[in-house]
Design a protein around this motif. Structure first.
Motif, PDB file in Angstrom:
ATOM      1  N   ILE A   7       0.844  -1.202   0.000  1.00 28.43           N
ATOM      2  CA  ILE A   7       0.000   0.000   0.000  1.00 28.43           C
ATOM      3  C   ILE A   7       0.878   1.251   0.000  1.00 28.43           C
ATOM      4  N   ASP A   8       1.875   1.267   0.870  1.00 24.73           N
ATOM      5  CA  ASP A   8       2.778   2.421   0.939  1.00 24.73           C
ATOM      6  C   ASP A   8       3.507   2.634  -0.393  1.00 24.73           C
ATOM      7  N   TRP A  10       2.544   1.682  -3.463  1.00 26.12           N
ATOM      8  CA  TRP A  10       1.626   2.176  -4.488  1.00 26.12           C
ATOM      9  C   TRP A  10       1.225   3.623  -4.222  1.00 26.12           C
ATOM     10  N   ARG A  11       1.107   4.021  -2.972  1.00 25.03           N
ATOM     11  CA  ARG A  11       0.793   5.428  -2.686  1.00 25.03           C
ATOM     12  C   ARG A  11       1.906   6.349  -3.198  1.00 25.03           C
ATOM     13  N   ARG A  12       3.147   5.901  -3.078  1.00 23.81           N
ATOM     14  CA  ARG A  12       4.260   6.707  -3.603  1.00 23.81           C
ATOM     15  C   ARG A  12       4.280   6.693  -5.126  1.00 23.81           C
ATOM     16  N   ALA A  15       0.989   9.001  -7.111  1.00 22.56           N
ATOM     17  CA  ALA A  15       0.856  10.214  -6.298  1.00 22.56           C
ATOM     18  C   ALA A  15      -0.264  11.141  -6.752  1.00 22.56           C
ATOM     19  N   GLU A 120      -8.168   2.354  -2.601  1.00 25.41           N
ATOM     20  CA  GLU A 120      -7.772   3.748  -2.395  1.00 25.41           C
ATOM     21  C   GLU A 120      -8.784   4.607  -3.162  1.00 25.41           C
ATOM     22  N   ARG A 122     -10.118   7.916  -4.067  1.00 25.14           N
ATOM     23  CA  ARG A 122      -9.714   9.323  -4.090  1.00 25.14           C
ATOM     24  C   ARG A 122     -10.771  10.213  -4.757  1.00 25.14           C
TER      25      ARG A 122
END
Length: 129
Positions: A7-8, A10-12, A15, A120, A122
């Motif tokens: 998860i971390d 893919w969040r990076r 963006a 996620e 958004r």
């Protein structure tokens, strides 16, 4: 690789605050450029069609991208919004063929098992004025 690390990562890598995405157990991510309704259901429909590998067809094709915002690689396939992350500890051989084959096999597993581990969403991110 554990889910929180994926998860971390893919969040990076993703963006853009307006892109919703769904992550699957083996590291495949489906980016939803036009998210609507149940995101997991929408992404699963895409992954069920474009995740499984079929030899001799475009579903067997892949590309390997060296990423800037994380260690490892992103493996692409025959759908632009279906991406699979391969961490550096997952492949003894950092060559594009070995990494690509590993990523393709992970995409196949995700495309046949279809186990969502994270959504996620958004869609609610406010657009800064």
């Amino acid at each position: 690789m554990n889910t929180e690390t994926l998860i971390d990562t893919w969040r990076r890598l993703l963006a853009d605050p307006h892109k919703s995405w769904v992550l699957y157990e083996h590291g495949t991510c489906v980016v939803l450029t036009a998210p609507e309704g149940d995101l997991a259901e929408q992404a699963t429909s895409v992954l069920a069609e474009f995740g499984p590998v079929h030899a001799g067809s475009p579903a067997g094709d892949f590309g390997v991208v060296d990423v800037q915002d994380a260690e490892g690689w992103v493996v692409t396939g025959h759908h632009d919004d279906v991406l699979t992350y391969v961490g550096p500890e997952e492949s003894e051989d950092p060559g594009q063929l070995a990494v690509g084959l590993l990523g393709r096999s992970k995409r196949h597993r995700d495309g046949t098992e279809l186990r969502v581990v994270h959504v996620e969403d958004r869609r609610t991110v406010a657009d800064p004025a």
